[in-house]
Design a protein around this motif. Sequence first.
Motif, PDB file in Angstrom:
ATOM      1  N   MET A 229       8.102 -77.186 -54.021  1.00 17.39           N
ATOM      2  CA  MET A 229       7.907 -77.492 -52.605  1.00 17.39           C
ATOM      3  C   MET A 229       8.075 -76.271 -51.720  1.00 17.39           C
ATOM      4  SD  MET A 229       9.960 -81.035 -52.195  1.00 17.39           S
ATOM      5  CE  MET A 229      10.055 -80.819 -50.411  1.00 17.39           C
ATOM      6  N   ILE A 230       7.405 -76.310 -50.575  1.00 15.63           N
ATOM      7  CA  ILE A 230       7.615 -75.315 -49.527  1.00 15.63           C
ATOM      8  C   ILE A 230       8.745 -75.860 -48.661  1.00 15.63           C
ATOM      9  CG2 ILE A 230       6.561 -74.246 -47.504  1.00 15.63           C
ATOM     10  CD1 ILE A 230       3.823 -74.688 -48.951  1.00 15.63           C
ATOM     11  N   SER A 231       9.666 -74.990 -48.224  1.00 20.10           N
ATOM     12  CA  SER A 231      10.799 -75.453 -47.408  1.00 20.10           C
ATOM     13  C   SER A 231      10.323 -76.275 -46.225  1.00 20.10           C
ATOM     14  CB  SER A 231      11.590 -74.259 -46.883  1.00 20.10           C
ATOM     15  OG  SER A 231      12.439 -73.774 -47.884  1.00 20.10           O
ATOM     16  N   GLU A 232      11.033 -77.382 -45.978  1.00 24.17           N
ATOM     17  CA  GLU A 232      10.716 -78.225 -44.821  1.00 24.17           C
ATOM     18  C   GLU A 232      12.007 -78.816 -44.271  1.00 24.17           C
ATOM     19  OE1 GLU A 232       7.982 -80.824 -46.984  1.00 24.17           O
ATOM     20  OE2 GLU A 232       9.516 -82.395 -47.024  1.00 24.17           O
ATOM     21  N   GLY A 233      11.911 -79.414 -43.095  1.00 23.32           N
ATOM     22  CA  GLY A 233      13.087 -79.975 -42.422  1.00 23.32           C
ATOM     23  C   GLY A 233      13.840 -80.940 -43.318  1.00 23.32           C
ATOM     24  N   ILE A 234      15.168 -80.917 -43.223  1.00 19.56           N
ATOM     25  CA  ILE A 234      16.008 -81.802 -44.038  1.00 19.56           C
ATOM     26  C   ILE A 234      16.681 -82.820 -43.115  1.00 19.56           C
ATOM     27  CG2 ILE A 234      17.939 -81.947 -45.647  1.00 19.56           C
ATOM     28  CD1 ILE A 234      17.571 -79.008 -46.273  1.00 19.56           C
ATOM     29  N   PRO A 235      16.415 -84.120 -43.328  1.00 25.70           N
ATOM     30  CA  PRO A 235      17.077 -85.122 -42.494  1.00 25.70           C
ATOM     31  C   PRO A 235      18.514 -85.343 -42.950  1.00 25.70           C
ATOM     32  CG  PRO A 235      15.753 -86.217 -44.141  1.00 25.70           C
ATOM     33  CD  PRO A 235      15.531 -84.729 -44.334  1.00 25.70           C
ATOM     34  N   LEU A 236      19.330 -85.901 -42.057  1.00 26.70           N
ATOM     35  CA  LEU A 236      20.700 -86.277 -42.415  1.00 26.70           C
ATOM     36  C   LEU A 236      20.648 -87.279 -43.576  1.00 26.70           C
ATOM     37  CD1 LEU A 236      23.728 -86.208 -41.735  1.00 26.70           C
ATOM     38  CD2 LEU A 236      23.335 -88.128 -40.202  1.00 26.70           C
TER      39      LEU A 236
ATOM     40  N   ILE B  21       1.426 -71.810 -47.548  1.00 25.15           N
ATOM     41  CA  ILE B  21       1.908 -70.919 -46.498  1.00 25.15           C
ATOM     42  C   ILE B  21       0.793 -69.951 -46.129  1.00 25.15           C
ATOM     43  CG2 ILE B  21       3.585 -69.092 -45.976  1.00 25.15           C
ATOM     44  CD1 ILE B  21       5.524 -70.425 -47.888  1.00 25.15           C
ATOM     45  N   ASP B  22       0.473 -69.869 -44.854  1.00 21.97           N
ATOM     46  CA  ASP B  22      -0.612 -68.995 -44.423  1.00 21.97           C
ATOM     47  C   ASP B  22      -0.369 -68.634 -42.953  1.00 21.97           C
ATOM     48  OD1 ASP B  22      -3.031 -67.821 -43.637  1.00 21.97           O
ATOM     49  OD2 ASP B  22      -4.182 -69.089 -45.009  1.00 21.97           O
ATOM     50  N   GLU B  23      -0.590 -67.360 -42.629  1.00 19.75           N
ATOM     51  CA  GLU B  23      -0.402 -66.953 -41.228  1.00 19.75           C
ATOM     52  C   GLU B  23      -1.359 -67.708 -40.311  1.00 19.75           C
ATOM     53  OE1 GLU B  23       0.268 -62.865 -40.270  1.00 19.75           O
ATOM     54  OE2 GLU B  23       0.584 -62.343 -42.369  1.00 19.75           O
ATOM     55  N   ALA B  24      -2.488 -68.148 -40.868  1.00 19.85           N
ATOM     56  CA  ALA B  24      -3.483 -68.855 -40.062  1.00 19.85           C
ATOM     57  C   ALA B  24      -3.028 -70.266 -39.681  1.00 19.85           C
ATOM     58  CB  ALA B  24      -4.812 -68.915 -40.817  1.00 19.85           C
ATOM     59  N   ASN B  25      -1.938 -70.751 -40.299  1.00 15.59           N
ATOM     60  CA  ASN B  25      -1.420 -72.081 -39.929  1.00 15.59           C
ATOM     61  C   ASN B  25      -0.848 -72.090 -38.515  1.00 15.59           C
ATOM     62  OD1 ASN B  25      -1.874 -72.663 -42.617  1.00 15.59           O
ATOM     63  ND2 ASN B  25       0.285 -72.898 -43.183  1.00 15.59           N
ATOM     64  N   PRO B  49      10.432 -77.425 -37.061  1.00 12.51           N
ATOM     65  CA  PRO B  49       9.222 -76.846 -37.635  1.00 12.51           C
ATOM     66  C   PRO B  49       9.535 -76.021 -38.873  1.00 12.51           C
ATOM     67  CG  PRO B  49       9.854 -75.653 -35.636  1.00 12.51           C
ATOM     68  CD  PRO B  49      10.962 -76.623 -35.956  1.00 12.51           C
ATOM     69  N   SER B  50       8.633 -76.052 -39.843  1.00 13.38           N
ATOM     70  CA  SER B  50       8.739 -75.143 -40.984  1.00 13.38           C
ATOM     71  C   SER B  50       7.351 -74.584 -41.267  1.00 13.38           C
ATOM     72  CB  SER B  50       9.357 -75.873 -42.173  1.00 13.38           C
ATOM     73  OG  SER B  50       9.666 -74.936 -43.190  1.00 13.38           O
ATOM     74  N   TYR B  51       7.121 -74.049 -42.448  1.00 14.34           N
ATOM     75  CA  TYR B  51       5.873 -73.334 -42.740  1.00 14.34           C
ATOM     76  C   TYR B  51       4.626 -74.208 -42.578  1.00 14.34           C
ATOM     77  CZ  TYR B  51       9.107 -70.099 -44.954  1.00 14.34           C
ATOM     78  OH  TYR B  51      10.127 -69.240 -45.203  1.00 14.34           O
ATOM     79  N   THR B  52       4.726 -75.445 -43.067  1.00 13.62           N
ATOM     80  CA  THR B  52       3.529 -76.295 -43.120  1.00 13.62           C
ATOM     81  C   THR B  52       3.785 -77.678 -42.515  1.00 13.62           C
ATOM     82  OG1 THR B  52       4.227 -77.038 -45.317  1.00 13.62           O
ATOM     83  CG2 THR B  52       2.691 -75.187 -45.233  1.00 13.62           C
ATOM     84  N   THR B  53       5.012 -77.887 -42.041  1.00 13.51           N
ATOM     85  CA  THR B  53       5.423 -79.228 -41.604  1.00 13.51           C
ATOM     86  C   THR B  53       6.163 -79.188 -40.275  1.00 13.51           C
ATOM     87  OG1 THR B  53       7.448 -78.909 -42.865  1.00 13.51           O
ATOM     88  CG2 THR B  53       5.708 -80.183 -43.941  1.00 13.51           C
ATOM     89  N   LEU B  54       6.211 -80.355 -39.629  1.00  9.06           N
ATOM     90  CA  LEU B  54       7.059 -80.544 -38.448  1.00  9.06           C
ATOM     91  C   LEU B  54       7.826 -81.839 -38.706  1.00  9.06           C
ATOM     92  CD1 LEU B  54       4.217 -79.881 -35.906  1.00  9.06           C
ATOM     93  CD2 LEU B  54       6.313 -78.556 -35.928  1.00  9.06           C
ATOM     94  N   GLN B 128       4.864 -62.132 -39.006  1.00  7.02           N
ATOM     95  CA  GLN B 128       4.908 -63.372 -38.242  1.00  7.02           C
ATOM     96  C   GLN B 128       6.202 -64.114 -38.571  1.00  7.02           C
ATOM     97  OE1 GLN B 128       2.432 -66.916 -39.371  1.00  7.02           O
ATOM     98  NE2 GLN B 128       1.373 -66.368 -37.499  1.00  7.02           N
ATOM     99  N   VAL B 129       6.814 -64.715 -37.575  1.00  6.27           N
ATOM    100  CA  VAL B 129       7.958 -65.596 -37.831  1.00  6.27           C
ATOM    101  C   VAL B 129       7.397 -66.955 -38.230  1.00  6.27           C
ATOM    102  CG1 VAL B 129       9.982 -66.748 -36.864  1.00  6.27           C
ATOM    103  CG2 VAL B 129       9.435 -64.397 -36.177  1.00  6.27           C
ATOM    104  N   PHE B 130       7.671 -67.361 -39.471  1.00  7.31           N
ATOM    105  CA  PHE B 130       7.162 -68.645 -39.962  1.00  7.31           C
ATOM    106  C   PHE B 130       8.075 -69.797 -39.542  1.00  7.31           C
ATOM    107  CE2 PHE B 130       5.361 -65.860 -43.394  1.00  7.31           C
ATOM    108  CZ  PHE B 130       4.026 -66.134 -43.147  1.00  7.31           C
ATOM    109  N   ALA B 131       9.371 -69.568 -39.690  1.00  7.40           N
ATOM    110  CA  ALA B 131      10.321 -70.659 -39.454  1.00  7.40           C
ATOM    111  C   ALA B 131      11.708 -70.076 -39.288  1.00  7.40           C
ATOM    112  CB  ALA B 131      10.316 -71.631 -40.640  1.00  7.40           C
ATOM    113  N   LEU B 132      12.612 -70.841 -38.651  1.00  5.87           N
ATOM    114  CA  LEU B 132      14.020 -70.479 -38.592  1.00  5.87           C
ATOM    115  C   LEU B 132      14.794 -71.456 -39.467  1.00  5.87           C
ATOM    116  CD1 LEU B 132      12.969 -68.851 -36.140  1.00  5.87           C
ATOM    117  CD2 LEU B 132      15.123 -69.346 -35.016  1.00  5.87           C
TER     118      LEU B 132
END
Lengths: 317, 234
Positions: A229-236, B21-25, B49-54, B128-132
């Motif tokens: 997986m690509i890192s994504e938001g983690i819910p509580l 993951i792509d800068e074009a996202n 927000p993350s690389y490919t998701t919100l 590019q900053v992808f995510a924090l």
Amino acid sequence: MSRLIIEASTPLCLLQDAGRFGMRHLGVTQGGALDWVSMRWANWLLGNAVDAPVVEITLGGFSLIAEQDACLALAGADLDARLDGQPLTPWRSFMMRKGQRLRFNQPLSGARAYLAAPAGFVAPLVLGSCACVVREGLGGLDGFGTPLVEGEYLTYTGVAPGLREVSVQQRPDLRSNAPLDMVLGAQIGSFSGQSLFDAFNAAWVLDRRADRMGIRLLGPALQYQGEPMISEGIPLGAVQVPPDGQPIVLLNDRQTIGGYPRLGALTPLALARLAQCVPGNVVTFRPVLQVQAYEQQVAFLRQFESMPVARCGAGQP
Amino acid sequence: MKLRVEVVAVDSLMVRLFDVIDEANMPWMLAARQRLQAAFGGRLVDLVPSYTTLMVQFDLLQMSPTEARSCIEQALADVQPDNGGAGRRHEIPVWYDPSVGPELALLAQRSGKSLAEVIRLHSEREYQVFALGFAPGFAFMGLVDECLAAPRLATPRKRVAAGSVGIAERQTAAYPAVSPGGWNLIGRTPSALFDRDRDGYSLLQPGDRVRFVPVDHGTFMRLGGDDTPLEAQV
């Protein structure tokens, strides 16, 4: 202003509220009381806002002396609290006279006790919350994430209503072994059939590796068969499964994004119960639909809104 | 872009926009984020927000999961990439030196380049900053030149100094505060990456563009840097 002096504390005694919200896009975690249900009851006992700042005392080792007569409230775990040596059971507000000592010795039932004061303990808001997150250096009495320490003063400004207690029927059962409800997540179909069976039938043992970020569980190794997986938001409450197959339930101080696959997320009510478990305790999981969990949660939250509001009265110090 | 909405928790839904993951996202991600903020308004608890998701966390007392789902679908039905709204540009000074960048030599060795060449390759690109994530103000940036890509340390350090600049795979980042960490460290910045007194708190935000500017030891110190070698910091 009323004061209590801290006579003894541990790194696990922290000022908390409901947590920090609207900041996770900056990598700032949520924080907040792990057993949010007990925090609410402690505040309800004093007529406070349900998320007013409280002290979260984990396992004991905390001791206070009152500088004035005080009316405080205690909910959550029974940590063998003693008021000048006399046992003090949770789920009630109580009078603490000037010079009296309140001491939390050891866990008798549950793991975390919540101590509330009229209108909440005074603490600076940092990024909107006083929740103490040690790892991030945010919140707490000093605003820099320091746990409560010996010699510090806890202060409050409110006036307490009359003494009251949470009725026996309304108290959460901290010894319940009912399954913990889990809302299933998107990767659930990528675990092996055996793993799905195990996830919801095995008895999971709480590991000693447990803190406010997460609790590891020991049991059959679960196998994820999907793509990395690509890192994504983690819910509580996310139940993530790292490569060793042993799930980790992620709690209030979790990282904001991460890339391990997840079975789903425990419901807030299940998390409040899990927060009262100690290493070696056994838990089981039960899958629930998001809509069921939603109805259960809303019904629980509405209950606090419909209860009579406390009025100042006889217990006023 | 192919929009999917997935259940993640009682009060949270994952909005999945891309699979790689792509800068074009980024123009799509920024536009979608803005649309969601406007559509949810005060019903939004957190938007991660993350690389490919919100990930959208909503207030259960104000809307049901079904309502949240249709709110997302309506808000993003005709979303267009936000090319004009690209983030701010930053130049971040870095003192590249083995005393504060213990993996500088390792990366040079792996790539067959000189230290100076590694520094040039890292500092000539705009990232590019992808995510924090990971810690307050910790920005995942990329992509670094392929020959600098390196796996995380087998054993993460217990303590990485604030301002440390590192590389993991093809991403780069600076540690805002002292923390444990497993990235390959190549230098240190004197810039404050997270400041509770700054408007917006974090220097870097998703969608921002960053260039690292090599500075010498004197400049690093003048800008407020701490040159205590990693090993000496206990």
